[in-house]
Design a protein around this motif. Structure first.
Motif, mmCIF file in Angstrom:
data_model
loop_
_atom_site.group_PDB
_atom_site.id
_atom_site.type_symbol
_atom_site.label_atom_id
_atom_site.label_comp_id
_atom_site.label_asym_id
_atom_site.label_seq_id
_atom_site.Cartn_x
_atom_site.Cartn_y
_atom_site.Cartn_z
ATOM 1 N N VAL A 176 0.848 -1.197 0.000
ATOM 2 C CA VAL A 176 0.000 0.000 0.000
ATOM 3 C C VAL A 176 0.881 1.244 0.000
ATOM 4 C CG1 VAL A 176 -1.783 1.309 1.225
ATOM 5 C CG2 VAL A 176 -1.875 -1.193 1.206
ATOM 6 N N ASP A 177 0.698 2.093 -1.010
ATOM 7 C CA ASP A 177 1.317 3.418 -1.021
ATOM 8 C C ASP A 177 0.461 4.302 -0.121
ATOM 9 O OD1 ASP A 177 2.016 6.063 -1.558
ATOM 10 O OD2 ASP A 177 2.473 5.679 -3.672
ATOM 11 N N ASN A 178 0.988 4.622 1.064
ATOM 12 C CA ASN A 178 0.209 5.313 2.106
ATOM 13 C C ASN A 178 0.500 6.817 2.147
ATOM 14 O OD1 ASN A 178 -1.728 5.062 4.163
ATOM 15 N ND2 ASN A 178 -0.182 4.863 5.773
ATOM 16 N N THR A 200 7.978 10.374 1.443
ATOM 17 C CA THR A 200 8.074 11.214 2.645
ATOM 18 C C THR A 200 8.192 12.693 2.273
ATOM 19 O OG1 THR A 200 10.464 10.823 2.726
ATOM 20 C CG2 THR A 200 9.090 9.381 4.074
ATOM 21 N N THR A 201 8.334 12.946 0.956
ATOM 22 C CA THR A 201 8.294 14.301 0.412
ATOM 23 C C THR A 201 7.008 15.019 0.808
ATOM 24 O OG1 THR A 201 9.352 13.294 -1.534
ATOM 25 C CG2 THR A 201 8.551 15.549 -1.775
ATOM 26 N N LYS A 202 5.942 14.262 1.022
ATOM 27 C CA LYS A 202 4.605 14.835 1.184
ATOM 28 C C LYS A 202 4.293 15.049 2.674
ATOM 29 C CE LYS A 202 4.898 14.105 -3.208
ATOM 30 N NZ LYS A 202 4.340 12.942 -3.890
ATOM 31 N N TYR A 203 3.295 14.377 3.242
ATOM 32 C CA TYR A 203 2.879 14.692 4.616
ATOM 33 C C TYR A 203 3.929 14.355 5.669
ATOM 34 C CZ TYR A 203 -1.782 15.823 2.986
ATOM 35 O OH TYR A 203 -2.831 16.417 2.355
HETATM 36 C C1 LIG Z 1 4.833 11.956 -4.815
HETATM 37 C C2 LIG Z 1 4.309 10.556 -4.784
HETATM 38 C C3 LIG Z 1 5.144 9.472 -5.080
HETATM 39 C C4 LIG Z 1 6.570 9.631 -5.527
HETATM 40 O O1 LIG Z 1 7.379 10.140 -4.545
HETATM 41 P P1 LIG Z 1 8.691 11.040 -4.818
HETATM 42 O O2 LIG Z 1 9.155 11.372 -3.446
HETATM 43 O O3 LIG Z 1 8.242 12.247 -5.607
HETATM 44 O O4 LIG Z 1 9.637 10.214 -5.592
HETATM 45 C C5 LIG Z 1 4.599 8.195 -4.974
HETATM 46 N N1 LIG Z 1 3.306 8.005 -4.634
HETATM 47 C C6 LIG Z 1 2.478 9.027 -4.358
HETATM 48 C C7 LIG Z 1 1.061 8.753 -3.995
HETATM 49 C C8 LIG Z 1 2.941 10.341 -4.425
HETATM 50 O O5 LIG Z 1 2.105 11.365 -4.176
#
Ligand SMILES: *Cc1c(COP(=O)(O)O)cnc(C)c1O
Length: 382
Positions: A176-178, A200-203
């Motif tokens: 699962v991509d969480n 981990t770039t995101k939240y």
């Molecule tokens: C941004 C993102 C990725 C890829 O991550 P990076 O850190 O940009 O390589 C993968 N899955 C989802 C749902 C994302 O939003």
């Protein structure tokens, strides 16, 4: 320090992060070193010999992520895509097959369809909301089912427990991509998944100042295999990037609560605005995945998508008029972002089965004062 502690907020601040034994520093140092002194040949007092294989700042992040997802091991990477690539090439070999969502994150789709296909990985893309369709897509050489929930940018919901049941029956792994939910809102390993992946770039990072990725597993042997591949392939998270992600984790819970509060307010505004044609948010009772989301998520997150009346031109105008909502790709930071998926994040999937409506706008609702966000969106809607 965290033995016996269960609370998410406590683990986020303390798991893997005991005071530095050498100096007493309360905060994990940025161990900006490539190598480690050996007092005698082969003697490794800290257990580290070279920073591609391991680094104490990275270890702290990895242990904290494992604790927050309820896994036995975490591994931190240079980006979400580096984590995905390492995972797929650890679990699969050329000639294997995987099942992926037909609305997978664009970068994941590109890696699978245009890079790993040349390596010999086969895939089938199906809607994950159709559980029987997922079962029907399995083949004798299937190694894993890839799941994203909520999805990007249409906020589709997949039933993690149901997919875990199918995976278990078939003897394949459920990944699962969480990224969209974060471990605060959803814990897939506890719902039955085998592996969790994050950008981990995101939240997790949460401040739009670092690119990173992670894998968390609940099987120790798979953790060992992944660590071997991580060391061999080398797409690791560096010490400073690890430190930024770890710093972000400490406030994840409070940030997510505010992201959710603000997103709910924005959804309410859009629901009562004549310019919004259709709103995608799993917290809406009218959302087809609402019941499943209510079952598997703590709250519904900070991402909101909507279609505007007037087609692509109207959608572009709203994006251009927004001021406080910054027009930019990515998501999950403290600042609010707005974007046009059809022309920005999802431009590369135009004409494919992943194409998105051209009047769609995606919001990453930040944690600013909600009155200011509402006022900006109102003026942008015209
Ligand atoms: C941004 C993102 C990725 C890829 O991550 P990076 O850190 O940009 O390589 C993968 N899955 C989802 C749902 C994302 O939003």
């Amino acid at each position: 320090m965290t033995d016996g502690v269960q609370g998410f907020e406590t683990l986020a601040i303390h798991a893997g992060q005991d005071a530095d034994p050498a100096t007493g520093a309360v905060i994990t140092p940025i161990h900006q070193t490539s190598t480690y002194r050996q007092p005698t040949v082969g003697e490794l007092p800290g257990g580290y010999d070279y920073s591609r294989a391991g680094n104490p700042t990275r270890t702290a992040l990895e242990e904290c992520l494992a604790a927050l997802e309820g896994g036995v091991r975490g591994l931190a990477f240079a980006s979400g895509m580096a984590a995905t690539d390492t995972l797929l090439r650890t679990v699969c070999k050329p000639g294997d097959h995987i099942v992926i969502p037909n609305d997978a994150y664009g970068g994941t789709y590109r890696l699978i369809a245009r890079v790993l296909d040349r390596w010999g990985l086969e895939f089938t893309a199906v809607p994950l909301s159709d559980v029987d369709g997922v079962r029907a897509a399995l083949r004798p050489n299937t190694k894993l089912i890839w799941c994203e929930t909520p999805t990007n940018p249409l906020l589709g919901i997949a039933d993690v427990t149901a997919l875990a049941g199918i995976a278990r029956e078939a003897g394949v792994q459920l990944v699962v991509d969480n990224t969209f939910a974060s471990p605060y809102l959803q814990q897939p390993l506890i719902l039955g998944a085998d592996v969790v992946v994050h950008s981990t770039t995101k939240y997790v990072g949460g401040h739009s100042d670092v690119v990173g990725g992670a894998i968390i597993v609940r099987n120790a042997q798979l953790g060992e295999d992944l660590a071997f591949h991580q060391k061999s392939m080398g797409a690791i998270s560096g010490p400073f990037d690890s430190w930024l992600a770890l710093r972000g984790l400490k406030t994840l819970a409070v940030r997510m609560e505010r992201h959710c509060d603000n997103a709910e307010s924005i959804v309410e505004l859009l629901s009562n605005h004549s310019a919004a044609a259709e709103i995608f948010y799993p917290g809406l009772e009218s959302h087809p995945g609402h019941e499943i989301a209510a079952k598997q998520m703590r709250r519904y997150g900070g991402m909101v998508s909507f279609r505007v009346k007037g087609g692509q031109q109207a959608a572009v105008q709203v994006c251009n008029r927004a001021k406080l909502f910054t027009l930019a790709e990515s998501l999950g930071g403290v600042e609010s972002l707005i974007e046009h998926p059809g022309l920005m994040t999802h431009a590369s999937v135009a004409g494919s089965e992943l194409q998105v409506p051209d009047d769609l706008i995606r919001l990453s609702v930040g944690i600013e004062s909600v009155e200011d966000l509402r006022a900006d969106l109102l003026q942008a809607l015209g």
